[in-house]
Design a protein around this motif. Structure first.
Motif, mmCIF file in Angstrom:
data_model
loop_
_atom_site.group_PDB
_atom_site.id
_atom_site.type_symbol
_atom_site.label_atom_id
_atom_site.label_comp_id
_atom_site.label_asym_id
_atom_site.label_seq_id
_atom_site.Cartn_x
_atom_site.Cartn_y
_atom_site.Cartn_z
ATOM 1 N N ARG A 238 0.994 7.476 4.907
ATOM 2 C CA ARG A 238 0.147 7.805 6.051
ATOM 3 C C ARG A 238 0.985 8.470 7.133
ATOM 4 O O ARG A 238 2.195 8.269 7.192
ATOM 5 N N ASN B 69 0.853 -1.181 0.000
ATOM 6 C CA ASN B 69 0.000 0.000 0.000
ATOM 7 C C ASN B 69 0.890 1.233 0.000
ATOM 8 O O ASN B 69 1.495 1.572 1.012
ATOM 9 N N PRO C 207 -2.094 -1.060 6.852
ATOM 10 C CA PRO C 207 -3.172 -1.107 5.870
ATOM 11 C C PRO C 207 -3.043 -2.286 4.923
ATOM 12 O O PRO C 207 -1.947 -2.798 4.672
#
Length: 388
Positions: free
Chosen positions: A353, A349, A371
């Motif tokens: 973040r 992913n 994630p």
């Protein structure tokens, strides 16, 4: 103050996962850098960033947040050796970091990379065969090398505080060891990068049981020793961002075939010496000190993308002598020591973040799973007609 109840787990389960988790992490690359946006020397931002490489079949990862006041005990499950109990301490600072995770493994309250509420960042990097930790440590001062990152983040606000503690021999760092790895010398060995919000940054290694502290030059990888890597840079002083237009060989001129000729000779393989040189080249050419902090974060991730290792690109015999291992980049993280932000993305992913430490739960040990795979979004219907 309440904490999640610590779970107990069988020695062999923990030993196996910790051993496996570190035994194949041979390709980590790290950056440590300071920015002065718009050239303002009174406005300083310091960062520590890194990749983490493992075989995807070895371990998963989760993020954990450890609160102030959390009780720690080093050398649990006899990992420092028979009869060595290790030190106990209470966390002075909250911190967040990456911790090994598997479906068959309860929550581990230790991290291999992270940052605390004071902006001190610390990460462990595989250093097999080049670390010589304390043998037969004093039980009341002993910690395992796998305890080191958590010990640093929970106890210190600055690099200088850590250096003082090491010089005062407040701890004796010893080799994590269990029967499954001690017999074939495959127990994990690490050296450590530590950076604070004031811009101080060091690499800590151990020789003869004593800490050796190097001032960071902005990059860290793995073997051999840090001073060897810094000396090796003398072999690459001809590298530059500016393309060379032409060259003369035996009285005949040759023109460039394309831009990038200034970087001819830049090593491109995944070995630690090559990655060290390559990381230094990109940090030097792509991260001018006047860069804004947000742009610096973006550039650091782009630089470290150059060190992503696809699954199957590195295959080697397992250090256990059983089967083969594959290294690949599991995640990439960045600690913004001034704004107390911990950024990350994963192999599956790529969305970056961010975790702001002052927004994390207080007074409780907490965790977050990483994630899942990227969601592929169909944008076919986003096209708009052009009106003439």
């Amino acid at each position: 103050m309440k904490f999640l109840k610590k779970k107990t787990f069988h020695l062999l389960t923990v030993a196996a996962i910790l051993f496996l988790a570190f035994s194949s992490a041979e390709a980590c690359t790290g950056l440590m850098f300071t920015l002065f946006p718009n050239g303002d020397s009174n406005n300083q931002y310091t960062f520590q960033a890194r990749t983490m490489e493992f075989g995807p079949d070895v371990t998963g990862w989760r993020l954990i947040s450890v609160p102030r006041g959390y009780p720690y005990a080093s050398c649990r499950q006899k990992i420092c050796g028979e009869g060595i109990e290790g030190i106990k301490w209470t966390s002075l600072y909250q911190y967040v970091g990456m911790s090994p995770a598997r479906p068959d493994l309860p929550l581990i309250d230790e991290v291999t990379d992270g940052m605390n509420e004071k902006g001190l960042a610390c990460g462990g990097f595989y250093h097999m065969g080049y670390e010589d930790y304390k043998k037969n440590p004093v039980s009341t001062r002993a910690i395992a090398n796998t305890d080191f990152v958590s010990w640093v983040l929970s106890n210190f606000a600055t690099v200088q505080e850590l250096k003082d503690a090491l010089s005062q021999r407040r701890v004796e760092v010893t080799q994590f060891t269990v029967p499954s790895c001690s017999g074939n010398s495959t127990c994990p060995q690490l050296h450590f990068a530590v950076t604070d919000a004031g811009g101080a940054s060091v690499v800590v290694e151990f020789k003869g049981g004593e800490p050796i502290v190097f001032n960071s030059i902005g990059v860290i990888t793995n073997n051999p020793t840090y001073d060897w890597h810094t000396t090796n840079l003398n072999n690459y002083i001809g590298l530059q961002a500016l393309s060379r237009e032409s060259g003369i060989f035996y009285n005949r001129s040759y023109n460039k075939l394309g831009n990038g000729t200034g970087a001819i000779g830049l090593p491109g393989d995944f070995t630690p010496p090559s990655r060290f040189v390559r990381a230094m080249f990109f940090l030097t050419t792509s991260m001018p000190s006047y860069t804004s902090p947000d742009e610096g974060v973006a550039r650091a991730f782009r630089i470290l993308n150059q060190f992503d290792i696809p699954v199957g690109s590195i295959v080697a015999p397992s250090p256990t002598g059983q089967g083969m291992i594959q290294d690949s980049t599991m995640w990439t993280s960045l600690s913004d020591t001034k704004r107390r932000r911990y950024y990350f993305h994963t192999q599956t992913n790529r969305t970056v973040r961010v975790i702001e430490l002052d927004k994390l739960p207080k007074n409780i040990l907490s965790y977050m799973d990483l994630p899942a795979h990227d969601v592929i979004i169909d944008v076919s219907k986003k096209f708009m007609p052009i009106v003439k």
